[in-house]
Every structure is written in C-alpha cells, then in structure tokens.
Design an enzyme around this catalytic site. Structure first.
Site, PDB file in Angstrom:
ATOM      1  N   ASP A  34     -72.859 -80.917 -39.084  1.00  0.00           N
ATOM      2  CA  ASP A  34     -73.309 -80.806 -40.473  1.00  0.00           C
ATOM      3  C   ASP A  34     -73.822 -82.156 -40.995  1.00  0.00           C
ATOM      4  O   ASP A  34     -73.547 -83.211 -40.408  1.00  0.00           O
ATOM      5  CB  ASP A  34     -72.119 -80.312 -41.313  1.00  0.00           C
TER       6      ASP A  34
ATOM      7  N   ASP B 114     -77.047 -72.177 -46.757  1.00  0.00           N
ATOM      8  CA  ASP B 114     -75.708 -71.896 -47.296  1.00  0.00           C
ATOM      9  C   ASP B 114     -75.733 -70.651 -48.158  1.00  0.00           C
ATOM     10  O   ASP B 114     -74.681 -70.122 -48.522  1.00  0.00           O
ATOM     11  CB  ASP B 114     -75.227 -73.085 -48.144  1.00  0.00           C
TER      12      ASP B 114
HETATM   13  C1  DGJ Z   1     -72.133 -77.323 -45.715  1.00  0.00           C
HETATM   14  C2  DGJ Z   1     -72.402 -76.245 -44.716  1.00  0.00           C
HETATM   15  O1  DGJ Z   1     -73.706 -75.778 -44.848  1.00  0.00           O
HETATM   16  C3  DGJ Z   1     -71.384 -75.144 -44.895  1.00  0.00           C
HETATM   17  O2  DGJ Z   1     -71.659 -74.073 -44.045  1.00  0.00           O
HETATM   18  C4  DGJ Z   1     -70.015 -75.704 -44.625  1.00  0.00           C
HETATM   19  O3  DGJ Z   1     -69.934 -76.095 -43.281  1.00  0.00           O
HETATM   20  C5  DGJ Z   1     -69.761 -76.883 -45.550  1.00  0.00           C
HETATM   21  N1  DGJ Z   1     -70.815 -77.851 -45.492  1.00  0.00           N
HETATM   22  C6  DGJ Z   1     -68.459 -77.547 -45.204  1.00  0.00           C
HETATM   23  O4  DGJ Z   1     -68.241 -78.684 -45.943  1.00  0.00           O
END
Ligand code: DGJ
Length: 740
Positions: free
Chosen positions: A479, A549
């Site tokens: 991430d 997301d």
């Molecule tokens: C952002 C990601 O896009 C989410 O899927 C998740 O992993 C969060 N970060 C976790 O902090």
C-alpha cells in the site's frame, strides 16, 4: 512485424500486423515523423513530410531553404531553440548557461529482441523472436549531447513501444530540465482527447474533450502516477465509439509524476507528448553519464475503444506482467479490512477465515494493523514487528492456521511510509523526504520515507524480506497512502535536490525488483489508497492492483470501465463489501455487488461472520460460479458493450470471450429503475454468426441461440423492478453444430 530501412529515401518503416509507423531523415539531418496509422504496404513516401513556405515568423535553420522551418516539420524528438517553437521533448541547460539543443541524425541499428531499460520497468521479450527493435542515434553537434531513441515492435501485438536515453558526450556537466519519453507530431488535430481523471474513491473517470489550438495537458505533480490523472491519454477521431473509429493511445510505464500534453499549432498539427513531469524535475548529467527515460506504450486502433483496450490487454498480459503469477488464475480472496479495520485479534481473524474457507475462498488477507502499536492510523508505520498482543502466535502462527483451513495467507504492508510515532522515525528522522529547516506536512498522520537514499531502500528490502522469509506468506498487498510534499533529500547536495522524486522511483523499483526476485512465489498486489498508482510501472513488479477503495457496486461501474480501457481484468482487484456501503452509504443487492466484482480479481471484504446463513449460501454459489468463469474473465478478450459514461449512464454492460471463442460471460447492470420503461435488448459481439450458443443465466434458465441472433437481436432484458439490478450469463459455443 518488421522494421525496414529504405536507404534511398532514408526511411524507417516499423510494422506490426495492422499498423505502420514511418520516420525519415530529412533536410538538416532531422528525424521527421511521416506516418502512424493502419499498415501501409509501401515505404515509398518520398512526398512526406511536406515543406511549405510559412514566412518570416517561421524562421529557416538553413537560410537558403526558405521552405524548411522546424516550426512546422513533424519531428520525432524535438529540441529547443532551433526554429521549432512548439513544446520540446528535450530541454537542457549547458554549463555556459545556454539551452539551445539541435539534435541531428547520426546512425541507427536494427536488431531482434528488445534491450532492458536500466533501472526502470519496461515491457519485455521472452525470446529474441518476440520483437524487433530500432535504435536511432541523434547528436547535438555543438554540445555533443546525444539521444538514443529506442523503438520496438512485437510479433503478436499491434503496439509500438518507445523510450529514449540521453548521454552527455561533452566535457562539462549538463542539466536536464525536461526529457519526455515520446513525442508524436500528427498532421492534423481533428481529435478528441480522452483522459482518465478522478480522485480517491473515484478513479479513472473517462473525460473527453475536443482538441483546440494551444496546449492541453494532464499531469501529476504528486510523486505518484495518482488517482487524479492516469498516465494515459488517447486521441480519437470524432464520433469514435466502442467499436468504431480511429484511436491513438499513449500509456507511460512510470509510477511517479508525469506530464502528458497535446499542443495544436497554428497549422492545425497536433504534437502529443508524454514523459516524466518536468515540473520540479532536473537531473545533472556528468560527462559520460546517461539518463534513461521511461518507456511509453503506443496503440493505434481502427476499431474504436474496444480495439484499443484489447491491444493494451493482450500486450500487457504477455509482455508487461511477469513471473509465476502472470498466467495463473488469481485466487479468490477474503480481506479483513472493511470487516474489522484495526480492531481484531487472532480469534476474530480465525473466525473470519473459518467462514471464508467454508464459502470457498482461496486466500485470506490480513490488512493494516498487525504490527507495532497500530490500533489506528496514527502510529507504527515502519515498525514491521508483529503485535503479539493481537496475534500471540505471530504472523507465522496465524499463517499456518489459515493454511490449515485450506487457504493461502496474505499480508498488508505500507513500506514506503513512516509514522512520526514509530521506533523507525525516532531512530532515523533523517530518512524522510524533507527540505532542511522547513516543517513537514503529514498525510494520514504519516511521512514519506526517502527512497532516493540507497540505505533506506536496503532497510526496506531487509525488513519486508525478513517478514516474508519468516513463514508461509503467499501474497502481499503493498500500500502507499499519501503523496509527496516538501520534496527533498538530506542525502543529496543542493544542486541535486530536484532529482529526489525520480530517484525515489528508481529506489522503489530496485526494492520491488529485489523482493520479487527473492520471493517469486509471493503474489504481489499494489495499492495506493485504492487505485492511486494503477500504472504499468507498478504492474511490471506486482501483477495486480487494488482498483479503488470505493467498493460500491454502482460507483465501481465507472471506475472499472475507465480502468478497463487500458488495464486487463486480471490486473484489477474487485471485492464485494458490506451494505450500506462504507464509502457512499448505498444499499445494493448482494447479487449486484457480486456481478460487478466478478469483472476483475474477485474477492470479499466484509464481516462474513455477521451475515445470515442465506447470504453465506449465496456467497458460496457466487464463488462456485466465479471459479467457472475465472479463466475467461482473467485471460479472455474484453468487449465493453455499454459504457456507463454514455447518455445518462443508467446502465452498463460488458462481456469476456475466450480467445478461442468457445466460452464467454456477459454482465448487464441497470442503475435506477424507470417507470414504464422501454423494452431493452443487449446485443453481443464477436460471436460466430452460424454457431449456436448456450446462454445460461446465473441462478436462472438457459436458452440456445445462434451467434447472429445474439448479435443482431440480442438478449431481451427483463423488465427492471428496483434500483441497482443486474444479470449475468455464461456463454458456451455448442461444438456439435459446427461438426467438430
Ligand atoms: C488503503 C487501502 O486502499 C485499503 O484497502 C486498506 O488497505 C487501507 N489503506 C489500510 O490502511
């Protein structure tokens, strides 16, 4: 596929099965662009380029030749200050303070295969028979600065890839201010510019605008390719549709700040360019040093947006994605993020994993919150030691138990970041991007590690590598949750500060190359707050990306459609999440959520332990169904049937067809119900007219229809009752009717 050099005309002809690209060395030893489009059966284009006397405001580099001005010549790699007033591909500052560059053709090489690009991700060949490359050398005779343009065409693909490296052959350092990867001069400008723009939770909206005189550009200045603009654009002839119309598309294999621009000049020509964003960038080239710019993938399609998308998909699936996972079906996963956020312990996770295994999931992913004191997003990034209070048996203990349930185990990291509240930051505050004596801005309470520093990169390789080596970890979600501010490095001298952002990308690519080489069995998925770094650079190392997301099924129609114009389904993560949806609060049926998520790498991201038995039964049969369609979704050809950006955007449809045409899958989604609505039909495409197909509705009846019926009459869609409804069909060609 071939590259010819026609000596008498000084013409290079680059050909794929359906495309030609022609360059010519012309007056003043300039490399001119002559043609890009459907394949030409001749290279005898001695009438191109055209020379037209343009008067005194288009000056003449060869004073006796008043028809020649670089101001109108279609040029392949334009410099600055030599009568071309349009946007240059190269801009430098020499030691004497001057900035005129004038690159002349000096030589070329044609060879099979494709060389690697030092330090950068790039499309690749498996054998030298896959492709043929042309390298063209240009030199500025005054400064001895030279550029090598590299072009490659591939046997099986209608794409052209190009890149450039610049070498300082002079005796003094040269400051590179701008070095773009591709510059193409179109003879006309009657095009629409298509771009993929958005923000967090709303990535890759398709935005279309007419080209007008002057410069129109898209760019990222964020240190990442970004949610805001994807490093892609296309020029499409007016009226281009999903199936018809000519499209020229560019996609940069780079994950940092980029610039893409189209300048329409006074003579209605269009100069299209893409490369590293020159904004806040420079690079000192010492004598003898070379700078390698990223690669650009270029597609020309005469079959509208579908032809463009398919060309990118087929090419990326074979020549960009790498490793053992490239050709293997991707696991159906359950991720704990939206189920638990930071509030979990081993029992909670094992309960969730237990239900995941029961419904048929293949991979259980532990997201953020397993390390340091990470109970919220305020701390611990950088401290990659398991939190034994939450997970008393460690990551290894958890991974083994998940394996015991018959699933693979995956783990989340955000290696490029550090929380100010972390042991790593307390030990190494100098390891963050920063400008001396300036306060640092935080994003999500975190700072960006300075990956332009080799010591920081080595540390990441060691820390992440140690966790991966410690136990049975099969998957990593990598991430990256903020963009760069106060960009600077304490490890670089003052005159190299503007190199920081690009050096960061080179550092990141080295980290990824080392880890993926060391742990080839680990499936890596890149993520940046969803799809903030959905670009070919990342895909080279990590063959799938978390698309957004935003997991709402209706919002995903647009996000996934925009993404699908360039990136194949096998690269795009799509999960079913809870309702009301956590990002937009919308209620949609479990069925619709699954239908939409089945357009990519399928999974679930919700608390399965809280669902009623009937939902779990439905999920089990969704997973069973997806397993039957997975090969065609992930490796078949993609046909968008209805764009959610067309008209009111009230419906959307797509289809995948196996490359042998035997099996397919079709999805239709209707957004808002309409009273007394028109009767609707969904016409399919690319079927064999005379073959008969079984069309089997998910949870429904099956019928047999001929290809011509399905394409010309279409599927009669049910009357829609209620919002956010969807249908999905499996398609199977019945071989007996073809005498097989
Ligand atoms: C952002 C990601 O896009 C989410 O899927 C998740 O992993 C969060 N970060 C976790 O902090």
């Amino acid at each position: 596929m071939n590259i010819d050099y026609l000596e008498d005309q000084h013409m290079f002809h680059l050909q794929t099965k359906h495309m030609s690209y022609l360059l010519r060395v012309v007056r003043g030893n300039q490399l001119a662009h002559c043609y890009w489009g459907p394949r030409l059966e001749t290279s005898a284009l001695d009438y191109l380029p055209q020379y037209i006397h343009r008067g005194s405001f288009s000056p003449n580099p060869l004073p006796e030749d008043t028809n020649l001005s670089y101001d109108q010549l279609p040029r392949e790699f334009p410099g600055y200050g030599d009568t071309d007033f349009r946007s240059p591909a190269l801009e430098v500052e020499f030691a004497d303070g001057s900035s005129v560059t004038h690159l002349e053709f000096v030589g070329y090489r044609i060879h099979r295969g494709k060389p690697k690009l030092t330090g950068l991700p790039a499309t690749y060949v498996e054998t030298n028979e896959d492709a043929v490359s042309l390298e063209v050398d240009l030199v500025d005779p005054v400064s001895q600065l030279s550029a090598t343009l590299l072009y490659t065409v591939f046997t099986e693909h209608d794409v052209l890839v190009r890149s450039v490296s610049v070498q300082n052959g002079g005796a003094e350092p040269v400051l590179l201010r701008r070095i773009l990867s591709a510059s193409v001069d179109f003879p006309d400008s009657a095009y629409d510019l298509i771009q993929l723009s958005g923000t967090w939770g709303r990535e890759r909206d398709v935005v279309t605008r007419r080209l007008v005189p002057g410069t129109q550009s898209i760019e990222s200045r964020r240190g990442a390719s970004s949610h805001q603009q994807n490093p892609f654009f296309a020029l499409a002839e007016s009226g281009t549709t999903l199936r018809h119309g000519q499209v020229f598309a560019f996609n940069l294999v780079y994950s940092g700040s980029f610039l893409a621009s189209v300048e329409v000049d006074a003579f209605a020509q269009a100069r299209a360019q893409i490369g590293i964003n020159p904004f806040d960038f420079h690079w000192y080239l010492e004598p003898g040093e070379t700078f390698q710019a990223p690669e650009c993938v270029m597609v020309e399609s005469s079959d509208g947006l579908t032809g463009m998308a398919q060309a990118f998909h087929r090419f990326y699936r074979k020549h960009l994605l790498r490793g053992t996972h490239r050709d293997t079906e991707r696991p159906i996963l359950v991720n704990n993020w939206e189920a638990t956020y930071f509030q979990f312990d081993e029992d909670t996770l094992l309960d969730l994993a237990g239900v995941a295994a029961e419904v048929g999931a293949e991979l259980f992913v532990l997201d953020d919150g397993w390390f340091g004191k990470r109970d919220s997003d305020r701390s611990s990034l950088g401290d990659w030691d398991v939190n034994l209070e939450k997970l008393p048996n460690g990551i290894v203990g958890l991974a083994e138990r998940v394996h015991g349930l018959g699933m693979k185990f995956g783990l989340w990291f955000e290696p490029e970041m550090v929380s100010p509240d972390s042991a790593l930051y307390r030990a190494h505050p100098e390891w963050t991007l920063q400008v001396q004596n300036r306060p640092q801005s935080e994003g999500r309470h975190q700072l960006v590690l300075d990956l332009s520093r080799p010591d920081v990169c080595d540390h990441l390789i060691e820390r992440v590598g140690n966790v991966l080596a410690s136990g049975p970890i099969d998957y990593v979600k990598w991430d990256m949750n903020r963009h760069m501010t106060e960009v600077g490095s304490l490890a670089l001298p003052a005159h190299r500060q503007r190199e920081t952002a690009h050096r960061y990308m080179l550092g990141l690519y080295r980290v990824l190359e080392t880890l993926t080489e060391r742990f080839p069995h680990v499936l890596m998925e890149s993520c940046s707050g969803g799809g903030g770094r959905f670009d070919p650079g990342m895909l080279y190392y990590m063959p799938q990306t978390w698309t957004s997301d935003n997991t709402d099924a209706v919002a995903r129609l647009r996000i996934q459609y925009g993404t699908s114009l360039v990136y194949p389904a096998v690269t795009a993560g799509a999960h079913v999440s809870a309702v009301p949806n956590h990002q937009v609060g919308r209620m949609t049926d479990l069925r619709t959520r699954a239908h939409v998520a089945m357009a990519g790498n399928f999974g679930y991201e919700l608390d399965l332990t809280a669902l009623p038995k009937s939902d779990l039964r439905e999920i089990r049969s969704q997973i069973e169904w997806y397993k039957t369609i997975r090969p065609v979704v992930q490796f078949g050809d993609y046909y968008p049937l209805k764009s959610p950006f067309e008209g009111e955007g009230n419906d959307s449809a797509w289809m995948y067809l196996s490359t042998d045409g035997r099996v397919g899958v079709v999805t239709y989604v209707h957004v808002l119900a309409i009273a007394n609505d028109a009767a609707r039909r969904l016409c399919l495409t690319a079927l064999e007219r005379e073959a008969r197909y079984r069309l089997e509705e998910m949870d429904g009846a099956s019928v047999v229809r001929s290809g011509s019926e399905l394409m010309q009459i279409g599927i009669l869609l049910p009357v829609v009752r209620g919002d956010f409804q969807s249908w999905m069909w499996r398609l199977e060609r019945l071989d007996e009717t073809r005498g097989e």
